[in-house]
Design a protein around this motif. Structure first.
Motif, PDB file in Angstrom:
ATOM      1  N   ALA A 236      47.492  35.898  28.998  1.00 51.65           N
ATOM      2  CA  ALA A 236      47.244  36.825  27.877  1.00 51.65           C
ATOM      3  C   ALA A 236      48.529  37.510  27.443  1.00 51.65           C
ATOM      4  CB  ALA A 236      46.184  37.858  28.265  1.00 51.65           C
ATOM      5  N   SER A 237      49.648  36.835  27.616  1.00 51.65           N
ATOM      6  CA  SER A 237      50.944  37.456  27.324  1.00 51.65           C
ATOM      7  C   SER A 237      51.137  37.760  25.833  1.00 51.65           C
ATOM      8  CB  SER A 237      52.087  36.573  27.822  1.00 51.65           C
ATOM      9  OG  SER A 237      52.032  35.291  27.223  1.00 51.65           O
ATOM     10  N   SER A 238      50.293  37.186  24.976  1.00 52.05           N
ATOM     11  CA  SER A 238      50.400  37.520  23.553  1.00 52.05           C
ATOM     12  C   SER A 238      50.087  38.988  23.299  1.00 52.05           C
ATOM     13  CB  SER A 238      49.455  36.637  22.723  1.00 52.05           C
ATOM     14  OG  SER A 238      48.124  36.799  23.139  1.00 52.05           O
ATOM     15  N   TYR A 239      49.390  39.621  24.271  1.00 52.30           N
ATOM     16  CA  TYR A 239      49.095  41.052  24.145  1.00 52.30           C
ATOM     17  C   TYR A 239      50.287  41.929  24.532  1.00 52.30           C
ATOM     18  CZ  TYR A 239      44.039  40.017  23.852  1.00 52.30           C
ATOM     19  OH  TYR A 239      42.801  39.570  23.457  1.00 52.30           O
ATOM     20  N   ALA A 240      51.331  41.343  25.082  1.00 52.28           N
ATOM     21  CA  ALA A 240      52.451  42.134  25.604  1.00 52.28           C
ATOM     22  C   ALA A 240      53.078  43.018  24.537  1.00 52.28           C
ATOM     23  CB  ALA A 240      53.501  41.209  26.209  1.00 52.28           C
ATOM     24  N   VAL A 241      53.055  42.550  23.300  1.00 53.89           N
ATOM     25  CA  VAL A 241      53.678  43.314  22.226  1.00 53.89           C
ATOM     26  C   VAL A 241      53.012  44.676  22.042  1.00 53.89           C
ATOM     27  CG1 VAL A 241      52.211  42.365  20.382  1.00 53.89           C
ATOM     28  CG2 VAL A 241      54.520  43.139  19.845  1.00 53.89           C
ATOM     29  N   ILE A 242      51.744  44.792  22.425  1.00 55.26           N
ATOM     30  CA  ILE A 242      51.043  46.077  22.311  1.00 55.26           C
ATOM     31  C   ILE A 242      51.748  47.126  23.165  1.00 55.26           C
ATOM     32  CG2 ILE A 242      48.884  47.302  22.788  1.00 55.26           C
ATOM     33  CD1 ILE A 242      47.410  44.675  22.134  1.00 55.26           C
ATOM     34  N   GLY A 243      52.060  46.762  24.409  1.00 52.93           N
ATOM     35  CA  GLY A 243      52.765  47.696  25.278  1.00 52.93           C
ATOM     36  C   GLY A 243      54.147  48.028  24.762  1.00 52.93           C
ATOM     37  N   LYS A 244      54.808  47.066  24.155  1.00 51.81           N
ATOM     38  CA  LYS A 244      56.152  47.295  23.625  1.00 51.81           C
ATOM     39  C   LYS A 244      56.127  48.287  22.454  1.00 51.81           C
ATOM     40  CE  LYS A 244      57.828  42.710  25.000  1.00 51.81           C
ATOM     41  NZ  LYS A 244      58.320  41.388  24.531  1.00 51.81           N
TER      42      LYS A 244
ATOM     43  N   TYR B 146      54.258  48.302  34.089  1.00 53.42           N
ATOM     44  CA  TYR B 146      54.432  47.191  35.005  1.00 53.42           C
ATOM     45  C   TYR B 146      53.682  45.976  34.466  1.00 53.42           C
ATOM     46  CZ  TYR B 146      56.076  50.638  38.428  1.00 53.42           C
ATOM     47  OH  TYR B 146      56.768  51.626  39.065  1.00 53.42           O
ATOM     48  N   ASP B 147      54.174  44.803  34.834  1.00 51.88           N
ATOM     49  CA  ASP B 147      53.531  43.544  34.452  1.00 51.88           C
ATOM     50  C   ASP B 147      52.398  43.239  35.430  1.00 51.88           C
ATOM     51  OD1 ASP B 147      52.891  41.051  33.459  1.00 51.88           O
ATOM     52  OD2 ASP B 147      54.684  40.054  34.266  1.00 51.88           O
ATOM     53  N   ASP B 148      51.192  42.990  34.875  1.00 50.63           N
ATOM     54  CA  ASP B 148      50.081  42.592  35.749  1.00 50.63           C
ATOM     55  C   ASP B 148      49.704  41.123  35.573  1.00 50.63           C
ATOM     56  OD1 ASP B 148      48.539  42.418  33.423  1.00 50.63           O
ATOM     57  OD2 ASP B 148      47.585  44.356  33.723  1.00 50.63           O
ATOM     58  N   ALA B 149      50.382  40.438  34.631  1.00 47.31           N
ATOM     59  CA  ALA B 149      50.165  39.009  34.385  1.00 47.31           C
ATOM     60  C   ALA B 149      48.699  38.669  34.093  1.00 47.31           C
ATOM     61  CB  ALA B 149      50.667  38.176  35.564  1.00 47.31           C
ATOM     62  N   TYR B 150      47.933  39.662  33.659  1.00 42.52           N
ATOM     63  CA  TYR B 150      46.497  39.501  33.381  1.00 42.52           C
ATOM     64  C   TYR B 150      45.753  39.035  34.633  1.00 42.52           C
ATOM     65  CZ  TYR B 150      42.582  39.063  30.070  1.00 42.52           C
ATOM     66  OH  TYR B 150      41.403  39.235  29.385  1.00 42.52           O
ATOM     67  N   SER B 151      46.243  39.468  35.779  1.00 42.15           N
ATOM     68  CA  SER B 151      45.667  39.088  37.073  1.00 42.15           C
ATOM     69  C   SER B 151      45.036  40.319  37.715  1.00 42.15           C
ATOM     70  CB  SER B 151      46.755  38.526  37.983  1.00 42.15           C
ATOM     71  OG  SER B 151      46.343  38.546  39.344  1.00 42.15           O
ATOM     72  N   PRO B 152      43.733  40.302  37.993  1.00 48.74           N
ATOM     73  CA  PRO B 152      43.093  41.472  38.610  1.00 48.74           C
ATOM     74  C   PRO B 152      43.751  41.937  39.913  1.00 48.74           C
ATOM     75  CG  PRO B 152      41.424  40.023  37.701  1.00 48.74           C
ATOM     76  CD  PRO B 152      42.733  39.297  37.586  1.00 48.74           C
ATOM     77  N   PRO B 153      44.077  41.039  40.853  1.00 42.01           N
ATOM     78  CA  PRO B 153      44.745  41.518  42.071  1.00 42.01           C
ATOM     79  C   PRO B 153      46.100  42.163  41.783  1.00 42.01           C
ATOM     80  CG  PRO B 153      43.859  39.314  42.412  1.00 42.01           C
ATOM     81  CD  PRO B 153      43.766  39.595  40.950  1.00 42.01           C
ATOM     82  N   LYS B 154      46.848  41.578  40.847  1.00 40.00           N
ATOM     83  CA  LYS B 154      48.154  42.146  40.496  1.00 40.00           C
ATOM     84  C   LYS B 154      47.978  43.503  39.822  1.00 40.00           C
ATOM     85  CE  LYS B 154      52.685  41.649  40.143  1.00 40.00           C
ATOM     86  NZ  LYS B 154      53.537  41.596  41.340  1.00 40.00           N
ATOM     87  N   ALA B 155      46.967  43.608  38.976  1.00 38.20           N
ATOM     88  CA  ALA B 155      46.692  44.888  38.315  1.00 38.20           C
ATOM     89  C   ALA B 155      46.371  45.970  39.344  1.00 38.20           C
ATOM     90  CB  ALA B 155      45.541  44.736  37.329  1.00 38.20           C
TER      91      ALA B 155
ATOM     92  N   LEU C 225      45.444  50.254  29.748  1.00 37.27           N
ATOM     93  CA  LEU C 225      45.526  49.050  30.565  1.00 37.27           C
ATOM     94  C   LEU C 225      44.875  47.935  29.762  1.00 37.27           C
ATOM     95  CD1 LEU C 225      44.409  50.520  34.020  1.00 37.27           C
ATOM     96  CD2 LEU C 225      46.701  50.460  33.019  1.00 37.27           C
ATOM     97  N   ILE C 226      45.524  46.793  29.687  1.00 42.68           N
ATOM     98  CA  ILE C 226      45.104  45.756  28.750  1.00 42.68           C
ATOM     99  C   ILE C 226      44.273  44.686  29.447  1.00 42.68           C
ATOM    100  CG2 ILE C 226      45.927  43.902  27.232  1.00 42.68           C
ATOM    101  CD1 ILE C 226      48.265  45.679  26.482  1.00 42.68           C
ATOM    102  N   GLY C 227      43.064  44.464  28.938  1.00 40.27           N
ATOM    103  CA  GLY C 227      42.247  43.353  29.407  1.00 40.27           C
ATOM    104  C   GLY C 227      41.010  43.782  30.171  1.00 40.27           C
ATOM    105  N   THR C 228      39.934  43.059  29.955  1.00 39.58           N
ATOM    106  CA  THR C 228      38.673  43.370  30.630  1.00 39.58           C
ATOM    107  C   THR C 228      38.737  43.118  32.144  1.00 39.58           C
ATOM    108  OG1 THR C 228      37.404  42.942  28.613  1.00 39.58           O
ATOM    109  CG2 THR C 228      36.214  42.828  30.702  1.00 39.58           C
ATOM    110  N   PRO C 229      39.180  41.948  32.615  1.00 40.78           N
ATOM    111  CA  PRO C 229      39.171  41.715  34.065  1.00 40.78           C
ATOM    112  C   PRO C 229      40.114  42.639  34.823  1.00 40.78           C
ATOM    113  CG  PRO C 229      40.280  39.909  32.930  1.00 40.78           C
ATOM    114  CD  PRO C 229      39.626  40.743  31.873  1.00 40.78           C
ATOM    115  N   THR C 230      41.248  42.966  34.229  1.00 41.87           N
ATOM    116  CA  THR C 230      42.207  43.835  34.910  1.00 41.87           C
ATOM    117  C   THR C 230      41.693  45.274  34.962  1.00 41.87           C
ATOM    118  OG1 THR C 230      43.403  43.858  32.798  1.00 41.87           O
ATOM    119  CG2 THR C 230      44.267  42.457  34.526  1.00 41.87           C
ATOM    120  N   ASN C 231      41.095  45.745  33.891  1.00 41.54           N
ATOM    121  CA  ASN C 231      40.511  47.085  33.897  1.00 41.54           C
ATOM    122  C   ASN C 231      39.352  47.179  34.886  1.00 41.54           C
ATOM    123  OD1 ASN C 231      41.480  49.280  31.896  1.00 41.54           O
ATOM    124  ND2 ASN C 231      41.641  47.409  30.689  1.00 41.54           N
TER     125      ASN C 231
END
Length: 404
Positions: free
Chosen positions: A48-56, A81-90, A109-115
């Motif tokens: 989901a790195s296309s969402y990265a621009v939101i944080g920028k 911090y980068d969570d790579a759209y990964s729940p464990p990393k988040a 925080l961006i994304g349903t699974p990470t939140n």
């Protein structure tokens, strides 16, 4: 008489000292006289790195606010911090934000699974999970998660609007559904079926889910086409939405395509999929489209363009993701301003859940933000849009789902 005057003077001094003490600033971890520390995880990498621009763009907005003197004299420090759209990393990164960086709150925080991965933890720690970038229903549930507040329109609300649209315009449709196999996709599925009611079992002819770890969803699209569906509800994130649009075109398949709001970026989804391939896709929006000439002379749009030119010149000023990041950052600043000198986590939530008739620069005319301690939904109004091959075009009235 002299003693009376002395007594009255002492009393006045005591009252003054008491009032000064009462007005003393109140802080929790992450805030002081000079700084408000805000934490965020962003998918700077991953599916989901296309969402990265939101944080920028949010980081750039806070820099603008700091250059203007900050919020009530305090600068905003955004820790990302980068969570790579990964729940464990988040989970790992959010723990770091709370326990090492000691942020006052988490923001967007961006994304349903990470939140979802960090929601219970943040509520146990009583740290605001403010304006989470997801519309899943579980993020607007004050009874169960009082420290969590989503920003996006509720996915079930959005799906009910699509269901009503299909019933009104395609009552004999054969419907196929593509959805991400998590809270995001399942909320769309639930809301859509509830809108169709007892017709859902006959109108829906196929469902296909996917995991975010899958490299491609070509096989799901082939299966949906084979079902004979002539209407598709597409509840996916940008990478997979672009794949779906391109694969439909490759197959020469042109169903009525209902695309969820999180995947409507022209630059991030429709251009990679092909603008011609994307023509006539239908979705919804609650914000002004920077590509729409309707807003050329709009004061809010002018402010957005000036911000982009000054603080984020490397960004695409026509991107809906950038407009989204701008709006969300503007709302957080409004909440922090309302907190005044009481920068406790409890007061942050109190201010965020008592917004009345708040308008943002990039919100569509007529759309206001109203929240309460029993209704955390920030965006409840939507307007349908259709892609004309170059940009999204609005049609129909503002729609609001009163269901909570």
């Amino acid at each position: 008489m002299r003693y009376i005057h002395a007594f009255l003077a002492s009393l006045a001094l005591a009252v003054l000292l008491s009032s000064q003490a009462y007005a003393e600033p109140k802080y929790d971890s992450g805030a002081n006289d000079r700084e408000i520390k805000v934490g965020q995880t962003v998918p700077f990498s991953g599916p989901a790195s296309s969402y990265a621009v939101i944080g920028k763009v949010q980081a750039a907005y806070f820099k603008m606010i700091n250059d203007q003197g900050g919020v009530n004299g305090r600068r905003i420090t955004l820790v990302q911090y980068d969570d790579a759209y990964s729940p464990p990393k988040a989970m790992e990164q959010v723990r770091k934000l709370v326990e090492s960086d000691e942020v006052l709150l988490t923001f967007q925080l961006i994304g349903t699974p990470t939140n979802a991965a960090v929601q219970k933890y943040l509520n146990q720690k009583r740290v605001p999970q403010l304006f989470a970038s997801t519309g899943a229903a579980r993020f607007s549930d004050p009874k169960t998660f009082p420290w969590t507040m989503g920003f996006n329109p509720n996915y079930q609300t959005e799906a009910r609007i699509y269901g009503g649209y299909v019933l009104a315009n395609f009552p004999n449709a054969k419907i196929g559904i593509l959805y991400q196999n998590d809270d995001l996709g399942k909320d769309y599925l639930s809301g859509f079926k509830s809108a169709l009611g007892d017709k859902a079992s006959t109108m829906i002819v196929a469902e296909a889910s996917y995991e975010t770890t899958e490299p491609t969803i070509d096989s799901q699209i082939v299966r949906l086409k084979a079902s004979g569906a002539d209407v598709i509800l597409d509840a996916s994130t940008p990478k997979f939405a672009a794949q779906a649009i391109k694969k439909m075109a490759d197959l020469g398949w042109k169903p009525v395509h209902l695309l969820n709001i999180t995947a409507t970026s022209v630059a991030g989804v429709l251009q990679p999929a092909g603008l011609d391939n994307s023509k006539d896709i239908i979705s919804v929006n609650f914000a002004k489209d920077p590509q729409d000439p309707t807003w050329r002379d709009d004061p809010g749009m002018k402010k957005f363009f000036l911000f982009m030119e000054t603080y984020f010149p490397e960004g695409d000023r026509t991107s809906s993701f950038n407009a989204y990041g701008y709006n969300t950052a503007q709302l957080l600043v409004e909440v922090l301003r309302r907190c005044g000198n009481d920068l406790t986590r409890e007061n942050v939530m109190k201010q965020a859940t008592s917004l009345q008739d708040v308008t943002l620069d990039m919100s569509l005319p007529g759309i206001t933000i109203n929240t309460s301690p029993t209704d955390y939904r920030v965006n409840r109004q939507l307007q349908m849009i259709r892609f004309n091959g170059e940009r999204w075009v609005r049609f129909g009235p503002l729609l609001e789902d009163g269901t909570n």
